[in-house]
Motif scaffolding. Structure first.
Motif, PDB file in Angstrom:
ATOM      1  N   LEU A  33      10.960   9.883   8.412  1.00 25.50           N
ATOM      2  CA  LEU A  33      10.346   8.633   7.843  1.00 25.50           C
ATOM      3  C   LEU A  33      11.418   7.394   7.586  1.00 25.50           C
ATOM      4  O   LEU A  33      12.569   7.765   7.514  1.00 25.50           O
ATOM      5  N   ASN A  34      10.859   6.424   7.190  1.00 25.73           N
ATOM      6  CA  ASN A  34      11.817   5.277   6.906  1.00 25.73           C
ATOM      7  C   ASN A  34      11.355   4.708   5.775  1.00 25.73           C
ATOM      8  O   ASN A  34      10.858   3.427   5.593  1.00 25.73           O
ATOM      9  N   LEU A  35      11.486   5.420   4.682  1.00 25.94           N
ATOM     10  CA  LEU A  35      10.802   4.924   3.346  1.00 25.94           C
ATOM     11  C   LEU A  35      11.932   3.951   2.772  1.00 25.94           C
ATOM     12  O   LEU A  35      13.215   3.907   2.997  1.00 25.94           O
ATOM     13  N   PRO A  36      11.258   3.203   1.777  1.00 27.07           N
ATOM     14  CA  PRO A  36      12.314   2.184   1.090  1.00 27.07           C
ATOM     15  C   PRO A  36      13.279   3.009   0.393  1.00 27.07           C
ATOM     16  O   PRO A  36      12.918   4.124  -0.067  1.00 27.07           O
ATOM     17  N   LEU A 116       1.237  -2.498  10.137  1.00 27.37           N
ATOM     18  CA  LEU A 116       2.380  -2.347  10.695  1.00 27.37           C
ATOM     19  C   LEU A 116       3.656  -1.968   9.896  1.00 27.37           C
ATOM     20  O   LEU A 116       4.542  -1.310  10.113  1.00 27.37           O
ATOM     21  N   TRP A 117       3.408  -2.262   8.449  1.00 27.14           N
ATOM     22  CA  TRP A 117       4.388  -2.024   7.430  1.00 27.14           C
ATOM     23  C   TRP A 117       4.371  -0.324   7.310  1.00 27.14           C
ATOM     24  O   TRP A 117       5.240   0.472   7.278  1.00 27.14           O
ATOM     25  N   TYR A 118       3.131   0.099   7.594  1.00 24.85           N
ATOM     26  CA  TYR A 118       2.760   1.778   7.383  1.00 24.85           C
ATOM     27  C   TYR A 118       3.492   2.403   8.418  1.00 24.85           C
ATOM     28  O   TYR A 118       4.030   3.289   8.167  1.00 24.85           O
ATOM     29  N   ILE A 119       3.456   1.951   9.702  1.00 25.37           N
ATOM     30  CA  ILE A 119       3.985   2.405  10.905  1.00 25.37           C
ATOM     31  C   ILE A 119       5.430   2.241  10.696  1.00 25.37           C
ATOM     32  O   ILE A 119       6.144   3.208  11.033  1.00 25.37           O
ATOM     33  N   TYR A 120       6.038   1.096  10.216  1.00 28.77           N
ATOM     34  CA  TYR A 120       7.570   0.977   9.925  1.00 28.77           C
ATOM     35  C   TYR A 120       8.255   1.996   9.218  1.00 28.77           C
ATOM     36  O   TYR A 120       9.145   2.633   9.368  1.00 28.77           O
ATOM     37  N   ALA A 121       7.391   2.440   8.210  1.00 27.70           N
ATOM     38  CA  ALA A 121       7.723   3.460   7.131  1.00 27.70           C
ATOM     39  C   ALA A 121       7.507   4.984   7.577  1.00 27.70           C
ATOM     40  O   ALA A 121       8.301   5.850   7.464  1.00 27.70           O
ATOM     41  N   TYR A 122       6.342   5.310   8.314  1.00 30.11           N
ATOM     42  CA  TYR A 122       5.936   6.598   8.182  1.00 30.11           C
ATOM     43  C   TYR A 122       5.832   7.052   9.740  1.00 30.11           C
ATOM     44  O   TYR A 122       5.407   8.223  10.002  1.00 30.11           O
ATOM     45  N   ASP A 123       5.809   6.393  10.920  1.00 31.75           N
ATOM     46  CA  ASP A 123       5.705   6.586  12.140  1.00 31.75           C
ATOM     47  C   ASP A 123       6.552   5.988  13.078  1.00 31.75           C
ATOM     48  O   ASP A 123       6.388   5.195  13.935  1.00 31.75           O
TER      49      ASP A 123
END
Length: 134
Positions: A33-36, A116-123
């Motif tokens: 994941l790429n979470l904040p 797109l933000w969701y994909i950036y963080a979760y996939d």
């Protein structure tokens, strides 16, 4: 004896609902994941597979745009303040913004900015696929 039946019923309800949920996965390994910065994945969080939008034959995933939001909504002024107050978050946000801006118009026509933000963080796998689409 009543408690045994209650526990068994709850057990079957829980695992039955998990088994029948479609097109969502539970992530136990946060390394993909790429979470904040400072964020953690909620143990019961559903991760939506948004790759169905690229593959027309795949099943659609039922979700609301609000289900995908995870970032704080900041004004431009608040974002500038983050540069000094929380530089890690500011860098995360700006890197994500650069990722979205660099995507092709084809990708931006398929996915909303929230997606797109969701994909950036979760996939991360889908994120890498999207960067390759021209």
């Amino acid at each position: 004896m009543k408690y045994v039946y209650l526990v068994l019923t709850l057990f079957f309800l829980f695992f039955g609902s998990v088994g029948f949920s479609q097109n969502t996965t539970r992530v136990t390994d946060e390394t993909n994941l790429n979470l904040p910065p400072g964020s953690r994945l909620h143990p019961k969080a559903k991760i939506y597979d948004l790759s169905f939008k690229l593959n027309k034959s795949a099943e659609n995933v039922s979700y609301l745009q609000s289900d995908l939001k995870f970032l704080k909504e900041l004004s431009n002024e608040e974002l500038e303040n983050q540069k000094n107050e929380n530089p890690e978050y500011y860098t995360y946000y700006m890197t994500g913004k650069s990722f979205i801006n660099a995507l092709s118009s084809k990708v931006k026509g398929i996915y909303t900015e929230t997606e797109l933000w969701y994909i950036y963080a979760y996939d991360q796998k889908l994120k890498n696929m999207l960067t390759a689409i021209k």
